[in-house]
Design a protein around this motif. Sequence first.
Motif, short mmCIF file in Angstrom:
data_model
loop_
_atom_site.label_atom_id
_atom_site.label_comp_id
_atom_site.label_asym_id
_atom_site.label_seq_id
_atom_site.Cartn_x
_atom_site.Cartn_y
_atom_site.Cartn_z
N ARG A 33 0.85 -1.19 0.00
CA ARG A 33 0.00 0.00 0.00
C ARG A 33 0.88 1.24 0.00
NH1 ARG A 33 -3.60 -1.13 5.13
NH2 ARG A 33 -1.75 -2.37 5.61
N GLN A 74 1.22 5.59 -0.11
CA GLN A 74 0.59 6.89 0.12
C GLN A 74 1.56 7.99 -0.25
OE1 GLN A 74 -2.60 7.86 1.22
NE2 GLN A 74 -1.80 9.85 0.59
N VAL A 122 2.99 11.53 0.14
CA VAL A 122 2.99 12.42 1.30
C VAL A 122 3.49 13.82 0.94
CG1 VAL A 122 3.22 10.55 2.97
CG2 VAL A 122 5.27 11.61 2.02
N LEU A 155 -7.44 13.65 3.86
CA LEU A 155 -7.31 12.20 3.94
C LEU A 155 -8.22 11.60 5.00
CD1 LEU A 155 -3.42 11.88 3.64
CD2 LEU A 155 -5.12 11.22 1.93
N GLY A 176 -5.37 9.11 -1.27
CA GLY A 176 -5.79 8.00 -0.42
C GLY A 176 -6.99 7.27 -0.99
N ALA A 184 3.92 14.35 10.61
CA ALA A 184 2.73 14.62 9.80
C ALA A 184 2.67 13.66 8.61
CB ALA A 184 2.71 16.07 9.32
N ARG A 185 3.84 13.36 8.04
CA ARG A 185 3.86 12.46 6.87
C ARG A 185 3.51 11.04 7.27
NH1 ARG A 185 8.71 15.86 4.56
NH2 ARG A 185 7.53 17.03 3.01
N ASP A 186 4.01 10.61 8.41
CA ASP A 186 3.60 9.28 8.90
C ASP A 186 2.09 9.26 9.12
OD1 ASP A 186 5.95 7.79 8.96
OD2 ASP A 186 6.60 8.74 10.82
N TRP A 187 1.59 10.37 9.65
CA TRP A 187 0.16 10.42 9.92
C TRP A 187 -0.65 10.39 8.65
CZ3 TRP A 187 -0.42 8.87 14.49
CH2 TRP A 187 -1.69 8.86 15.06
N MET A 188 -0.12 10.96 7.57
CA MET A 188 -0.83 10.94 6.29
C MET A 188 -0.96 9.50 5.79
SD MET A 188 0.84 14.34 4.59
CE MET A 188 0.19 14.13 2.95
N VAL A 189 0.07 8.70 5.98
CA VAL A 189 -0.01 7.29 5.58
C VAL A 189 -1.11 6.60 6.39
CG1 VAL A 189 1.18 5.08 5.47
CG2 VAL A 189 2.42 7.19 4.98
N LEU A 235 -3.74 7.96 7.84
CA LEU A 235 -5.07 8.44 7.48
C LEU A 235 -5.50 7.95 6.10
CD1 LEU A 235 -4.82 12.13 8.75
CD2 LEU A 235 -6.18 10.28 9.75
N GLY A 236 -4.54 7.87 5.19
CA GLY A 236 -4.89 7.55 3.81
C GLY A 236 -5.00 6.07 3.51
N ARG A 237 -4.25 5.26 4.23
CA ARG A 237 -4.14 3.86 3.81
C ARG A 237 -4.43 2.81 4.86
NH1 ARG A 237 -5.04 4.12 -1.32
NH2 ARG A 237 -3.75 5.66 -2.35
N LYS A 238 -4.43 3.15 6.13
CA LYS A 238 -4.57 2.11 7.13
C LYS A 238 -6.03 1.82 7.47
CE LYS A 238 -0.07 2.42 9.37
NZ LYS A 238 0.65 2.53 10.66
N GLY A 247 0.52 -2.63 11.00
CA GLY A 247 0.69 -2.60 9.56
C GLY A 247 2.04 -2.06 9.13
N ASP A 248 2.84 -1.55 10.07
CA ASP A 248 4.16 -1.04 9.77
C ASP A 248 5.18 -2.17 9.81
OD1 ASP A 248 3.44 1.68 9.60
OD2 ASP A 248 3.36 1.78 11.78
N GLY A 259 7.89 3.63 10.61
CA GLY A 259 6.59 4.25 10.70
C GLY A 259 6.15 4.66 12.09
#
Lengths: 242, 242
Positions: A76, A78, A80, A149, A193, B142-147, B149-152, B233-234, B239
């Motif tokens: 998966r 994303q 960023v 997102l 996303g 913030a970038r980790d958080w985007m992953v 929010l978008g994919r998990k 999931g990491d 992550g």
Amino acid sequence: MNVQLTERVKCSECPIRHRAVCARCDDSELDKLDKIKSYRSFKAGQTIIWRGDDLTHVSSVVAGIATLSKTLDDGRMQMVGLLLPSDFIGRPGRDTLDFDVTAASDVTLCSFERKPFERLLVETPHISQRLVEMAMDELDAARDWMVLLGRKTAREKLASFVQMLVQRSHIDGTAIPELVLPLTREEIASYLGLTLETVSRQFTQFRKDGIVEFKDRRNFIVIDHAALLEATGDDADGGVIV
Amino acid sequence: MNVQLTERVKCSECPIRHRAVCARCDDSELDKLDKIKSYRSFKAGQTIIWRGDDLTHVSSVVAGIATLSKTLDDGRMQMVGLLLPSDFIGRPGRDTLDFDVTAASDVTLCSFERKPFERLLVETPHISQRLVEMAMDELDAARDWMVLLGRKTAREKLASFVQMLVQRSHIDGTAIPELVLPLTREEIASYLGLTLETVSRQFTQFRKDGIVEFKDRRNFIVIDHAALLEATGDDADGGVIV
DNA sequence: CGCTATCTTGAATCCCTTCAAGTCGCGTGG
DNA sequence: CCACGCGACTTGAAGGGATTCAAGATAGCG
């Protein structure tokens, strides 16, 4: 790395001179940068930096579009970050990045070896100040993206993306109403996303709603700006993403 | 604003002295900060700064937890940041914030008037350097958080959140295995881009799976750390969100 | 002791994903 | 020149995970 050199442009004549990390530099400071800079080019699709790679250079995007993306174990992905001309790649004081940087189109970078650049940074407040400002702007954009997102529907996500393209075309000053999608459906999906199918379906819906009109798969015009804005889910002027 | 003054602590004895914006300051620089700082306290639930408010002060969180959040027209809310002790509130060079800052618990801030602080910033590289570093760290997070929010998935999101609490408890050095949820279910949901019901259901599932055990609604221990990590999931160590 | 905020649980719904098939456009080579 | 092949895209149908709506449980506090 499959790198091509490009002809040198003097900093004072550089197209991104007033927006990039060098924006606040005076002539003497530009001279210093000019001495240690080099151009590097990448073809669309090439990876510019792999996550975890030793970061030998830091760079400004001079031309083209690059993406920042992270991938989970099972594939998966994303996106960023989206790097446009004048955006900066690399983090002073750290020798790797935690995401991949990929050329979405043909890309030209203005690069500096990291170590000399870091030394320059200490003695050149104009550069470090600008770097802070750019990092803060990126943080603002990242936060807007988190709202997108976490809370927006597929329709709102795509509308926000298109609205961003509209905004940016204004900044670039091109009076032409025709816009270009700088990314494939799959890349757009990765950014928003979503899956590429959902992106495609939402574009179709926008067409049916008379919001946009496609010339071909990449080129389109916005017909109904009000409806587009309405579809983003944001207030009239808020929530704009750089 | 319903502000309460708190007794002064000398910078040199401040609990966040080595992690906050002042981390790199020497004694003479600390003196300068000491002269212009003031403490302000907020009760849990109070809004510290409204989006768009004139930003009279910038601050460091000394104690407690604050949240940054954005709200769409129709009331949908997304948390875009979690401020822990030593984190910084405010952006030099800009006089408003584009999100609300709220006290999630009772909060104590170490505040500086913005203008004097900005003047100090120019002449004190140690502070501005640290500020860049902190902004960059926030951008990484913030970038980790985007992953996330978008994919998990919901399960992965909550596991990531709990894992973050575990990581943080290690940093804080508390050897006690018992952890505290610093947020309500609704706040956690707002952070993770979920609804409070889904958060509740996933906690229940974690209990059934023997991953955690709740003492009461706020206090729990992680029984199966391996399963928790698996559920994020990491990769094993990547992550991680601060 | 009851009131209220917080949380849990259930059932129905829906939006997006997944899987699958087909279309379009373009460059390549026969 | 046209057929071919391939990548990018579109569209359909089925399925699933999270939301929504609703009811009840729990705990803290006056």
